[in-house]
Structure formats: C-alpha cells, structure tokens
Design a protein around this motif. Structure first.
Motif, short mmCIF file in Angstrom:
data_model
loop_
_atom_site.label_atom_id
_atom_site.label_comp_id
_atom_site.label_asym_id
_atom_site.label_seq_id
_atom_site.Cartn_x
_atom_site.Cartn_y
_atom_site.Cartn_z
N HIS A 93 0.70 -1.14 -0.07
CA HIS A 93 -0.01 -0.18 0.05
C HIS A 93 0.79 1.19 -0.18
N LEU A 94 0.72 2.10 -0.94
CA LEU A 94 1.52 3.19 -1.21
C LEU A 94 0.70 4.39 -0.44
N VAL A 95 0.96 4.94 0.49
CA VAL A 95 0.15 6.28 1.00
C VAL A 95 0.62 7.47 0.30
N LEU A 96 -0.46 7.91 -0.29
CA LEU A 96 -0.33 9.19 -1.11
C LEU A 96 -0.86 10.41 -0.20
N GLN A 97 0.20 11.31 -0.38
CA GLN A 97 -0.26 12.72 0.29
C GLN A 97 0.34 14.01 -0.64
N ASP A 98 -0.09 15.03 -0.11
CA ASP A 98 0.40 16.23 -0.79
C ASP A 98 -0.08 16.34 -2.54
N VAL A 99 -1.34 15.71 -2.71
CA VAL A 99 -1.83 15.38 -4.00
C VAL A 99 -2.15 16.75 -4.78
N GLN A 100 -1.60 17.13 -5.77
CA GLN A 100 -2.07 18.28 -6.71
C GLN A 100 -2.37 17.92 -8.20
N GLU A 101 -3.55 18.33 -8.52
CA GLU A 101 -4.01 18.17 -9.73
C GLU A 101 -3.62 19.11 -10.56
N LEU A 102 -3.23 18.76 -11.85
CA LEU A 102 -2.55 19.54 -12.77
C LEU A 102 -4.10 20.32 -13.43
N PRO A 103 -3.93 21.54 -13.80
CA PRO A 103 -5.01 22.31 -14.32
C PRO A 103 -5.19 21.63 -15.95
N LEU A 104 -4.24 21.26 -16.44
CA LEU A 104 -4.43 20.67 -17.95
C LEU A 104 -3.60 19.24 -17.78
N PRO A 105 -3.91 18.29 -18.27
CA PRO A 105 -3.49 16.91 -18.44
C PRO A 105 -2.37 17.10 -19.59
N VAL A 106 -1.21 16.20 -19.02
CA VAL A 106 -0.08 16.51 -19.90
C VAL A 106 0.06 15.16 -20.65
N PRO A 107 -0.23 14.89 -21.99
CA PRO A 107 -0.08 13.56 -22.66
C PRO A 107 1.58 12.87 -22.33
N ALA A 108 1.51 11.68 -21.94
CA ALA A 108 2.64 11.22 -21.70
C ALA A 108 2.60 9.50 -22.03
N ARG A 109 3.46 8.92 -22.27
CA ARG A 109 3.35 7.44 -22.09
C ARG A 109 4.14 6.92 -20.86
N GLY A 110 3.40 5.89 -20.44
CA GLY A 110 3.74 5.52 -19.11
C GLY A 110 4.40 3.89 -19.01
N GLN A 111 4.47 3.69 -17.82
CA GLN A 111 4.78 1.94 -17.99
C GLN A 111 4.33 1.44 -16.61
N VAL A 112 4.27 0.03 -16.45
CA VAL A 112 3.56 -0.41 -15.36
C VAL A 112 4.59 -0.15 -14.09
N VAL A 113 5.75 -0.30 -14.30
CA VAL A 113 6.99 -0.35 -13.17
C VAL A 113 7.21 1.32 -13.03
N PRO A 114 7.75 1.69 -11.87
CA PRO A 114 7.98 2.81 -11.84
C PRO A 114 8.93 3.60 -12.70
N TRP A 115 8.80 4.65 -13.40
CA TRP A 115 9.61 5.12 -14.52
C TRP A 115 10.11 6.36 -14.40
N LYS A 116 10.87 6.55 -15.02
CA LYS A 116 11.63 8.04 -15.10
C LYS A 116 11.36 8.91 -16.03
N PRO A 117 10.67 10.16 -15.67
CA PRO A 117 10.23 11.04 -16.44
C PRO A 117 11.34 11.79 -17.26
N LYS A 118 11.19 11.97 -18.63
CA LYS A 118 12.05 12.90 -19.20
C LYS A 118 12.03 14.19 -18.95
N PRO A 119 13.21 15.21 -18.99
CA PRO A 119 13.22 16.62 -18.63
C PRO A 119 11.90 17.44 -19.43
#
Length: 134
Positions: A93-119
């Motif tokens: 169980h990952l406990v999530l805090q300090d959640v902030q929603e973006l005003p606009l979604p940013v298209p991105a390709r994710g992965q099932v495992v933790p992934w490192k976002p590009k700059p």
C-alpha cells in the motif's frame, strides 16, 4: 518554471494508475494505491494508464494528471483490519499525500513499473505548478 529550477538527481518517478482510480486520488477520496511490490517514498507523477476499468470509464485519457508524494509503503499484517477501504489484502500500500491536480493533463507514455520522466515532460508538468518545491 524551467527544468533548471528542479532538483538534480533521482528524486521523482512516474506511477501509472487505472482510471477511474487516478481521478479518485486527485479528489482526495482514495489515499491508498495497491502494488504487488514495495515502493520507495518520494514524489511521483500521477499518470492515467492505458489499462482502465472499462465499465467505469469509456474514453481513457493517457496523460499525467497530477503530482503526489508517497509517504509510506507497507503491507497490512495478515488477519488485521486493512489500513483503508481502498487497500487490497496482500498488496503493498502506497500512502499518497500532498496530491496536486494539474490544470491541464500532459500527454505522456507511462509504464507498469516506476518510470523516470524525461526533462521535457517534467518541464510541462511543473510549468503548471509553479509554487511546488519538492
């Protein structure tokens, strides 16, 4: 905000979560995310995954929709009450805090495992959250 003002190093990962669960996290209704393995604590980009709960959502949006901080990762003791109504027995169980929603979604390709976002992805995300300082 530019990537030059972001911390250096390995401080953030992405987490892909099925809809409608990402939306539930953003509203504050869901504070637990279930994973089959232990995760480290720290900041994560909240990404809507390609895998969705089809009965609950008809048109998936594959994008980063927010940012959160993982403050704990644990498993409940077998036979003990679950830590949240969202928790699954036997999952991490990952406990999530300090959640902030973006005003606009940013298209991105994710992965099932933790992934490192590009700059460039981080720049587009944090441009929308100029006051956030990890």
């Amino acid at each position: 905000m530019s990537t030059a003002t972001l911390p250096e190093g390995d401080w953030i990962r992405g987490i892909s979560i099925r809809q409608p669960y990402t939306a539930c996290i953003l509203t504050g209704a869901k504070t637990i995310e279930n994973r089959p393995a232990r995760w480290r604590t720290g900041w994560v980009l909240l990404h809507t995954s390609k895998t969705i709960d089809r009965p609950a959502l008809h048109l998936p949006l594959i994008a980063v929709v927010g940012v959160a901080r993982i403050t704990d990762c644990h498993q409940d003791i077998e036979g003990a009450p679950l830590c949240s109504e969202w928790a699954h027995p036997g999952a991490w169980h990952l406990v999530l805090q300090d959640v902030q929603e973006l005003p606009l979604p940013v298209p991105a390709r994710g992965q099932v495992v933790p992934w490192k976002p590009k700059p460039d992805l981080l720049e587009r995300v944090f441009h929308q959250l100029p006051g956030l300082r990890p």
